[in-house]
Design an enzyme around this catalytic site. Structure first.
Site, PDB file in Angstrom:
ATOM      1  CG  HIS A  58      -1.189   5.052  -1.466  1.00 29.91           C
ATOM      2  ND1 HIS A  58      -0.576   4.801  -0.253  1.00 29.91           N
ATOM      3  CD2 HIS A  58      -0.219   5.522  -2.274  1.00 29.91           C
ATOM      4  CE1 HIS A  58       0.710   5.096  -0.337  1.00 29.91           C
ATOM      5  NE2 HIS A  58       0.956   5.544  -1.554  1.00 29.91           N
ATOM      6  CE  LYS A  86      20.537   2.636   6.872  1.00 32.62           C
ATOM      7  NZ  LYS A  86      21.170   3.856   7.345  1.00 32.62           N
ATOM      8  NE  ARG A  99       1.988  13.128  -3.089  1.00 32.13           N
ATOM      9  CZ  ARG A  99       2.932  12.597  -2.336  1.00 32.13           C
ATOM     10  NH1 ARG A  99       2.665  12.268  -1.102  1.00 32.13           N
ATOM     11  NH2 ARG A  99       4.152  12.431  -2.804  1.00 32.13           N
ATOM     12  CB  SER A 135       3.852   6.253   2.824  1.00 31.02           C
ATOM     13  OG  SER A 135       2.751   5.759   2.122  1.00 31.02           O
TER      14      SER A 135
END
Ligand code: PNS
Length: 163
Positions: A18, A42, A91, A129
């Site tokens: 990022h 979640k 990417r 991530s």
């Protein structure tokens, strides 16, 4: 004319990939707004407020980058901020395929919607991530994956995984 770009994402957490895109966009545009939205998983690592705070700390040296949170549609955030375009990092071809489709969907809702795709430097092209979140679970060394500030906060919050 001054140019304003929005770089949206969940940034849970912010990675060096990022940062690579943020640094490029901050050079290319007069102003950049990083738009942070809730992560649909979640078990997020960090709350939206924690992410906004840590990203603000990491990008402060760039000078022309602001960090805001938003919820709802990206096109509504773009309209509200009166941004010229949305930046997305690419990417690989999987990212490209997804982003071309998202661009088309967003343009159906907002005909003036424009995407600028910036290609990640190859050394960051394997960072996600999702993998970082999984690495935190196993106490993986994340030095090469996230900015130092983010890694420090991960070790503080998940200290049981980093003993
Ligand atoms: O990098 P990310 O976390 O995968 O970012 C995804 C993002 C934020 C670009 C995407 O989830 C998004 O735009 N969410 C907001 C909701 C929206 O506008 N969806 C598109 C039309 S249904």
């Amino acid at each position: 004319m001054s140019t304003l770009a929005v770089f949206p994402g969940s940034f849970d957490p912010l990675t060096l990939g990022h940062m690579n895109i943020i640094e490029k966009a901050s050079r290319l545009f007069d102003r950049l707004i990083i738009g942070v939205l809730p992560n649909n998983t979640k078990t997020p690592l960090f709350s939206v407020d924690e992410r906004v705070k840590m990203i603000t700390e990491v990008v402060q040296e760039l000078g022309n980058v602001e960090v805001k949170s938003f919820d709802g549609l990206l096109v509504d955030f773009v309209k509200k901020e009166q941004a010229d375009c949305v930046v997305r990092g690419i990417r690989n071809m999987t990212d490209f395929d997804y982003e071309v489709r998202m661009n088309a969907v967003n343009r159906m809702m907002l005909p003036a919607y424009e995407s600028v795709f910036l290609v990640t430097d190859s050394r960051y092209s394997c960072i996600s991530s999702t993998d970082v979140r999984s690495g935190v679970h196993y106490g993986v060394d994340l030095t090469d994956f996230v900015p130092d500030i983010v890694y420090r906060l991960i070790r503080e919050k998940y200290k049981e995984n980093y003993q």
